[in-house]
Write a protein that holds these residues in place. Structure first.
Motif, PDB file in Angstrom:
ATOM      1  N   ALA A  98     -12.872  38.275  27.003  1.00 18.10           N
ATOM      2  CA  ALA A  98     -11.753  38.199  25.693  1.00 18.10           C
ATOM      3  C   ALA A  98     -11.724  39.013  24.452  1.00 18.10           C
ATOM      4  O   ALA A  98     -10.396  39.042  24.334  1.00 18.10           O
ATOM      5  N   PRO A  99     -12.384  40.359  25.123  1.00 21.65           N
ATOM      6  CA  PRO A  99     -12.205  41.558  23.831  1.00 21.65           C
ATOM      7  C   PRO A  99     -10.512  42.449  24.644  1.00 21.65           C
ATOM      8  O   PRO A  99     -10.023  42.892  23.926  1.00 21.65           O
ATOM      9  N   PHE A 100     -10.353  41.975  25.543  1.00 22.81           N
ATOM     10  CA  PHE A 100      -9.043  42.577  26.064  1.00 22.81           C
ATOM     11  C   PHE A 100      -8.449  42.523  26.697  1.00 22.81           C
ATOM     12  O   PHE A 100      -7.259  42.825  27.179  1.00 22.81           O
ATOM     13  N   HIS A 101      -7.641  40.338  26.286  1.00 28.79           N
ATOM     14  CA  HIS A 101      -6.436  40.514  25.803  1.00 28.79           C
ATOM     15  C   HIS A 101      -6.213  39.912  23.988  1.00 28.79           C
ATOM     16  O   HIS A 101      -6.885  40.166  23.403  1.00 28.79           O
ATOM     17  N   HIS A 102      -5.171  39.897  24.206  1.00 28.90           N
ATOM     18  CA  HIS A 102      -4.816  39.733  22.998  1.00 28.90           C
ATOM     19  C   HIS A 102      -3.643  38.673  22.773  1.00 28.90           C
ATOM     20  O   HIS A 102      -3.207  38.129  23.730  1.00 28.90           O
ATOM     21  N   ALA A 103      -3.906  38.207  21.792  1.00 24.35           N
ATOM     22  CA  ALA A 103      -2.870  36.401  21.249  1.00 24.35           C
ATOM     23  C   ALA A 103      -1.233  37.153  20.955  1.00 24.35           C
ATOM     24  O   ALA A 103      -0.456  36.715  21.477  1.00 24.35           O
ATOM     25  N   ASP A 104      -1.458  38.454  20.812  1.00 23.05           N
ATOM     26  CA  ASP A 104       0.673  38.749  20.802  1.00 23.05           C
ATOM     27  C   ASP A 104       0.583  40.005  20.513  1.00 23.05           C
ATOM     28  O   ASP A 104      -0.173  40.913  20.016  1.00 23.05           O
ATOM     29  N   ASP A 105       2.375  40.606  20.602  1.00 29.73           N
ATOM     30  CA  ASP A 105       2.527  41.757  20.964  1.00 29.73           C
ATOM     31  C   ASP A 105       1.666  43.252  19.388  1.00 29.73           C
ATOM     32  O   ASP A 105       1.645  43.687  19.031  1.00 29.73           O
ATOM     33  N   TRP A 106       1.969  41.879  18.172  1.00 27.99           N
ATOM     34  CA  TRP A 106       1.270  43.045  17.125  1.00 27.99           C
ATOM     35  C   TRP A 106       0.150  43.281  16.781  1.00 27.99           C
ATOM     36  O   TRP A 106      -0.952  44.081  16.071  1.00 27.99           O
ATOM     37  N   HIS A 107      -0.853  41.225  17.549  1.00 25.93           N
ATOM     38  CA  HIS A 107      -2.556  41.715  17.543  1.00 25.93           C
ATOM     39  C   HIS A 107      -2.661  43.341  18.618  1.00 25.93           C
ATOM     40  O   HIS A 107      -3.911  43.889  18.189  1.00 25.93           O
ATOM     41  N   LEU A 108      -2.228  43.080  19.539  1.00 22.42           N
ATOM     42  CA  LEU A 108      -2.264  44.224  20.085  1.00 22.42           C
ATOM     43  C   LEU A 108      -1.941  45.787  19.241  1.00 22.42           C
ATOM     44  O   LEU A 108      -3.073  46.640  19.611  1.00 22.42           O
ATOM     45  N   TYR A 109      -0.832  45.435  18.876  1.00 23.76           N
ATOM     46  CA  TYR A 109      -0.809  46.964  18.155  1.00 23.76           C
ATOM     47  C   TYR A 109      -1.352  47.552  17.099  1.00 23.76           C
ATOM     48  O   TYR A 109      -2.017  48.533  17.306  1.00 23.76           O
ATOM     49  N   TYR A 110      -2.063  46.589  16.588  1.00 25.65           N
ATOM     50  CA  TYR A 110      -2.615  46.576  15.203  1.00 25.65           C
ATOM     51  C   TYR A 110      -4.509  47.367  15.599  1.00 25.65           C
ATOM     52  O   TYR A 110      -5.045  48.761  15.700  1.00 25.65           O
ATOM     53  N   ASN A 111      -4.589  46.604  16.870  1.00 27.00           N
ATOM     54  CA  ASN A 111      -5.571  46.346  17.470  1.00 27.00           C
ATOM     55  C   ASN A 111      -6.220  48.574  18.064  1.00 27.00           C
ATOM     56  O   ASN A 111      -6.697  48.639  18.156  1.00 27.00           O
ATOM     57  N   MET A 112      -5.135  48.430  18.827  1.00 22.79           N
ATOM     58  CA  MET A 112      -4.475  49.832  19.753  1.00 22.79           C
ATOM     59  C   MET A 112      -4.680  50.508  18.851  1.00 22.79           C
ATOM     60  O   MET A 112      -4.643  52.074  19.239  1.00 22.79           O
ATOM     61  N   ILE A 113      -3.822  50.885  17.490  1.00 24.15           N
ATOM     62  CA  ILE A 113      -3.877  51.834  17.461  1.00 24.15           C
ATOM     63  C   ILE A 113      -4.798  52.132  16.403  1.00 24.15           C
ATOM     64  O   ILE A 113      -5.444  53.933  15.964  1.00 24.15           O
ATOM     65  N   SER A 114      -5.789  51.667  15.919  1.00 24.07           N
ATOM     66  CA  SER A 114      -7.060  51.856  15.065  1.00 24.07           C
ATOM     67  C   SER A 114      -8.099  52.259  16.887  1.00 24.07           C
ATOM     68  O   SER A 114      -8.815  53.495  16.376  1.00 24.07           O
ATOM     69  N   MET A 115      -7.055  51.629  17.971  1.00 21.97           N
ATOM     70  CA  MET A 115      -8.409  52.427  19.181  1.00 21.97           C
ATOM     71  C   MET A 115      -8.006  53.612  19.408  1.00 21.97           C
ATOM     72  O   MET A 115      -8.850  54.804  19.465  1.00 21.97           O
TER      73      MET A 115
END
Length: 189
Positions: free
Chosen positions: A71-88
């Motif tokens: 679950a932590p390594f899957h994302h609902a959509d591209d913006w979910h991925l974007y915001y999380n990975m920019i923060s990461m």
């Protein structure tokens, strides 16, 4: 949980652009690995989101423990991925240099599982306190919980800083909590 589209999308393109602006040589190895893993699993999910999302019903009652890892390594959509990975990207650069790569990798691994456990405990408490079994069905994916834990850790190692939340200066000690409430109000899902 809605099904997301695979492939190159605006959020993914923007994320790759931001990473290129920082420069691969400036991103510590574990941080870069976490970014790469999340992007890879976004483009090539191991299973559909309804089969990896974390819920009390699926994980605890049906004993699908693999969801704690996926679950932590899957994302609902591209913006979910974007915001999380920019923060990461930013948290990873700061913390990995402070903790060194081995301890940072260990921290990510522990937080990735523990956040899921905490999520399920909170959902179970809501079931009990509100007498509403629908909370057992809530299903979540993404790295947000790990990022929140990393922010708290970063604030511990860098006390006395001031963050800006919606233009207001707030002590970093409290900023993560203000951001959590703000995110919930802006995007409750």
């Amino acid at each position: 949980m809605e099904r997301r589209q695979r492939g190159v999308s605006p959020g993914l393109i923007l994320l790759l652009y931001q990473i290129s602006q920082v420069g691969l040589q400036n991103i510590p190895s574990v941080t870069l690995g976490v970014l790469a893993l999340n992007i890879f699993l976004f483009l090539n999910p191991l299973r559909p989101l309804p089969e990896v999302c974390l819920s009390v019903s699926e994980t605890l009652h049906r004993r699908n423990w693999h969801r704690l890892l996926l679950a932590p390594f899957h994302h609902a959509d591209d913006w979910h991925l974007y915001y999380n990975m920019i923060s990461m990207l930013w948290k990873g650069i700061m913390l990995e240099r402070k903790l060194k790569s081995i301890w940072f990798a260990y921290t990510i691994a522990v937080f990735s599982v523990l956040i899921g456990v905490v999520y399920m405990v909170l959902e179970l408490l809501l079931v009990i306190i509100l007498d509403d079994p629908s909370y057992e069905m809530n299903c979540g994916v993404g790295f947000s919980g790990v990022l929140f834990a990393l922010k708290v850790l970063n604030n511990h190692y860098n006390p006395g800083r001031v963050s800006t939340v919606f233009g207001l200066p707030i002590s970093s000690k409290y900023a993560c909590w203000v951001e959590l409430v703000a995110i919930h109000l802006i995007s409750p899902g």
